[in-house]
Motif scaffolding. Structure first.
Motif, PDB file in Angstrom:
ATOM      1  N   ALA A  93       0.810  -1.215   0.000  1.00  0.00           N
ATOM      2  CA  ALA A  93       0.000   0.000   0.000  1.00  0.00           C
ATOM      3  C   ALA A  93       0.843   1.265   0.000  1.00  0.00           C
ATOM      4  O   ALA A  93       0.356   2.335  -0.348  1.00  0.00           O
ATOM      5  CB  ALA A  93      -0.941   0.003   1.207  1.00  0.00           C
ATOM      6  N   ALA A  94       2.116   1.160   0.383  1.00  0.00           N
ATOM      7  CA  ALA A  94       3.003   2.321   0.332  1.00  0.00           C
ATOM      8  C   ALA A  94       3.452   2.621  -1.092  1.00  0.00           C
ATOM      9  O   ALA A  94       3.975   3.702  -1.372  1.00  0.00           O
ATOM     10  CB  ALA A  94       4.225   2.089   1.218  1.00  0.00           C
ATOM     11  N   LEU A  95       3.236   1.660  -2.006  1.00  0.00           N
ATOM     12  CA  LEU A  95       3.685   1.817  -3.388  1.00  0.00           C
ATOM     13  C   LEU A  95       2.540   2.041  -4.365  1.00  0.00           C
ATOM     14  O   LEU A  95       2.691   2.782  -5.340  1.00  0.00           O
ATOM     15  CB  LEU A  95       4.472   0.570  -3.828  1.00  0.00           C
ATOM     16  CG  LEU A  95       5.679   0.181  -2.980  1.00  0.00           C
ATOM     17  CD1 LEU A  95       6.275  -1.127  -3.497  1.00  0.00           C
ATOM     18  CD2 LEU A  95       6.727   1.286  -2.986  1.00  0.00           C
ATOM     19  N   ILE A  96       1.426   1.378  -4.117  1.00  0.00           N
ATOM     20  CA  ILE A  96       0.324   1.426  -5.077  1.00  0.00           C
ATOM     21  C   ILE A  96      -0.996   1.356  -4.323  1.00  0.00           C
ATOM     22  O   ILE A  96      -1.125   0.610  -3.353  1.00  0.00           O
ATOM     23  CB  ILE A  96       0.445   0.273  -6.104  1.00  0.00           C
ATOM     24  CG1 ILE A  96      -0.610   0.395  -7.199  1.00  0.00           C
ATOM     25  CG2 ILE A  96       0.410  -1.087  -5.429  1.00  0.00           C
ATOM     26  CD1 ILE A  96      -0.380  -0.569  -8.371  1.00  0.00           C
ATOM     27  N   SER A  97      -1.957   2.132  -4.764  1.00  0.00           N
ATOM     28  CA  SER A  97      -3.251   2.179  -4.081  1.00  0.00           C
ATOM     29  C   SER A  97      -4.197   1.128  -4.644  1.00  0.00           C
ATOM     30  O   SER A  97      -4.022   0.641  -5.770  1.00  0.00           O
ATOM     31  CB  SER A  97      -3.880   3.562  -4.239  1.00  0.00           C
ATOM     32  OG  SER A  97      -4.224   3.799  -5.598  1.00  0.00           O
ATOM     33  N   ALA A  98      -5.204   0.797  -3.864  1.00  0.00           N
ATOM     34  CA  ALA A  98      -6.226  -0.147  -4.323  1.00  0.00           C
ATOM     35  C   ALA A  98      -6.945   0.395  -5.556  1.00  0.00           C
ATOM     36  O   ALA A  98      -7.293  -0.362  -6.470  1.00  0.00           O
ATOM     37  CB  ALA A  98      -7.224  -0.420  -3.198  1.00  0.00           C
ATOM     38  N   ALA A  99      -7.154   1.703  -5.609  1.00  0.00           N
ATOM     39  CA  ALA A  99      -7.837   2.312  -6.757  1.00  0.00           C
ATOM     40  C   ALA A  99      -7.014   2.169  -8.030  1.00  0.00           C
ATOM     41  O   ALA A  99      -7.555   1.888  -9.108  1.00  0.00           O
ATOM     42  CB  ALA A  99      -8.115   3.786  -6.471  1.00  0.00           C
ATOM     43  N   THR A 100      -5.700   2.346  -7.928  1.00  0.00           N
ATOM     44  CA  THR A 100      -4.841   2.203  -9.107  1.00  0.00           C
ATOM     45  C   THR A 100      -4.838   0.765  -9.608  1.00  0.00           C
ATOM     46  O   THR A 100      -4.875   0.514 -10.820  1.00  0.00           O
ATOM     47  CB  THR A 100      -3.408   2.650  -8.769  1.00  0.00           C
ATOM     48  OG1 THR A 100      -3.411   4.063  -8.521  1.00  0.00           O
ATOM     49  CG2 THR A 100      -2.447   2.351  -9.912  1.00  0.00           C
ATOM     50  N   ILE A 101      -4.806  -0.189  -8.692  1.00  0.00           N
ATOM     51  CA  ILE A 101      -4.845  -1.599  -9.093  1.00  0.00           C
ATOM     52  C   ILE A 101      -6.133  -1.891  -9.852  1.00  0.00           C
ATOM     53  O   ILE A 101      -6.119  -2.508 -10.925  1.00  0.00           O
ATOM     54  CB  ILE A 101      -4.732  -2.512  -7.856  1.00  0.00           C
ATOM     55  CG1 ILE A 101      -3.374  -2.342  -7.182  1.00  0.00           C
ATOM     56  CG2 ILE A 101      -4.944  -3.971  -8.253  1.00  0.00           C
ATOM     57  CD1 ILE A 101      -3.259  -3.065  -5.850  1.00  0.00           C
ATOM     58  N   GLU A 102      -7.252  -1.449  -9.311  1.00  0.00           N
ATOM     59  CA  GLU A 102      -8.536  -1.709  -9.961  1.00  0.00           C
ATOM     60  C   GLU A 102      -8.615  -1.019 -11.321  1.00  0.00           C
ATOM     61  O   GLU A 102      -9.097  -1.605 -12.299  1.00  0.00           O
ATOM     62  CB  GLU A 102      -9.685  -1.242  -9.065  1.00  0.00           C
ATOM     63  CG  GLU A 102     -11.054  -1.557  -9.641  1.00  0.00           C
ATOM     64  CD  GLU A 102     -12.198  -1.240  -8.687  1.00  0.00           C
ATOM     65  OE1 GLU A 102     -13.352  -1.187  -9.153  1.00  0.00           O
ATOM     66  OE2 GLU A 102     -11.931  -1.040  -7.482  1.00  0.00           O
ATOM     67  N   ASP A 103      -8.135   0.214 -11.404  1.00  0.00           N
ATOM     68  CA  ASP A 103      -8.152   0.930 -12.682  1.00  0.00           C
ATOM     69  C   ASP A 103      -7.269   0.236 -13.723  1.00  0.00           C
ATOM     70  O   ASP A 103      -7.599   0.214 -14.915  1.00  0.00           O
ATOM     71  CB  ASP A 103      -7.684   2.372 -12.490  1.00  0.00           C
ATOM     72  CG  ASP A 103      -8.718   3.226 -11.776  1.00  0.00           C
ATOM     73  OD1 ASP A 103      -9.889   2.808 -11.698  1.00  0.00           O
ATOM     74  OD2 ASP A 103      -8.348   4.315 -11.280  1.00  0.00           O
ATOM     75  N   GLU A 104      -6.157  -0.322 -13.277  1.00  0.00           N
ATOM     76  CA  GLU A 104      -5.273  -1.034 -14.205  1.00  0.00           C
ATOM     77  C   GLU A 104      -5.954  -2.291 -14.735  1.00  0.00           C
ATOM     78  O   GLU A 104      -5.857  -2.605 -15.932  1.00  0.00           O
ATOM     79  CB  GLU A 104      -3.962  -1.395 -13.502  1.00  0.00           C
ATOM     80  CG  GLU A 104      -2.913  -2.021 -14.401  1.00  0.00           C
ATOM     81  CD  GLU A 104      -2.268  -1.058 -15.385  1.00  0.00           C
ATOM     82  OE1 GLU A 104      -1.458  -1.509 -16.219  1.00  0.00           O
ATOM     83  OE2 GLU A 104      -2.574   0.166 -15.326  1.00  0.00           O
TER      84      GLU A 104
END
Length: 320
Positions: A93-104
């Motif tokens: 979570a310090a590197l990538i957000s849950a929202a970014t993962i879902e958007d990807e």
């Protein structure tokens, strides 16, 4: 003695006169103004706002937290990694957000919708893009499986990670079998984004990142992020201002993929020089995130410069 008796009699007489007067004055004070109680004339409306028996509406047994209170939550370890009971690495979570993962994952789904269409298209070169998309998908679900926080698809992530990794490996060729498997993954993405559960079994072998993703497709994703998006989007203050959301997304993708490159069993992952380049890339991505938060276009351009330099220096020694 007579004077003392006379003084006591006077004091008693004075009290007999003053006390009744004070009592009368106290009773004569006006009552303070108070707000009137609200009047509820529409009982039907009241029932739509309040529950008559609130406890009956609570689901499940009452939960009582019996865990001891922790002390100071700041342990001072910042973004250090933490191994879980399954041997997984935390602090994603310090590197990538849950929202970014879902958007990807959503972006991958759109690319697969058009890229995995007809057998002739697939065998004519579409399988290469399918391998790329499914590899990035496997990486995202690998992160979800280890994610230290709430994120969509977490309960299914391990199985989904493994089936996408297998399909990505099979899409190195444009065979009919690879096409049919790619169609299944296309349907899986549709189901996942639609809220359905995907029946995917976890690989029985012990997990390691080298079995999930090959380096070349992830390097391709880094090139898209840095060369095609971040570099032009930080080339001027106006470009920076117009593309902040995309910059944030791409910076987090770069940080996460750079971290994957240093995972145990990854190709060259135990090479100190290679890990140094990957960590330099990750550091640049995190600095870019800070630049966006601080609204600093100059710092953003410098951060992308660090990332570009890391890519160039790494490619001189290591080939994907």
């Amino acid at each position: 003695m007579k004077s003392t008796l006379r003084r006591n009699i006077l004091m008693i007489g004075l009290m007999l006169v003053v006390c009744p007067v004070l009592f009368v004055l106290g009773q004569s004070k006006s009552n303070p103004k108070r707000v009137k109680f609200p009047e509820f004339k529409d009982e039907g409306r009241i029932k739509t706002i309040f529950f008559s028996k609130a406890l009956e509406k609570l689901a499940g047994a009452r939960q009582i937290n019996t865990a001891p209170m922790a002390g100071d939550g700041n342990t001072g370890d910042g973004g250090s990694e933490v191994a879980t009971s399954d041997g997984m690495i935390g602090k994603w979570a310090a590197l990538i957000s849950a929202a970014t993962i879902e958007d990807e994952v959503k972006a991958i789904k759109l690319a697969v919708d058009s890229g995995v269409d007809k057998p002739s298209q697939f065998s004519g070169g579409g399988y290469q893009n399918a391998r790329y998309q499914f590899s990035v998908a496997a990486a995202m679900f690998g992160i979800i499986a280890e994610f230290d926080g709430d994120v969509r698809w977490k309960t299914q992530a391990q199985g989904i990670r493994d089936v996408f990794a297998r399909t990505a490996g099979n899409c190195k060729v444009g065979s009919t079998q690879a096409y049919n498997e790619a169609k299944l993954r296309k349907a899986d993405l549709q189901d996942l984004l639609g809220g359905a559960t995907v029946d995917a079994k976890t690989n029985a072998e012990d997990f390691n990142w080298a079995r999930i993703v090959d380096r070349p497709p992830l390097m391709q994703r880094l090139e898209v992020a840095v060369d095609e998006r971040l570099s032009p989007m930080t080339s001027s203050a106006d470009e920076f201002e117009s593309n902040k959301e995309t910059i944030l997304h791409e910076a987090e993708i770069v940080a996460a993929i750079s971290h994957i490159f240093t995972r145990p069993q990854m190709e060259d992952g135990d090479d100190e020089d290679y890990a140094g380049y990957a960590n330099k890339m990750k550091s640049g991505a995190l600095d870019l995130l800070d630049a966006v938060k601080l609204n600093d276009p100059n710092r953003a351009a410098s951060a992308v410069g660090v990332m570009t330099q890391s890519c160039t220096e790494c490619h001189e020694l290591y080939r994907s």
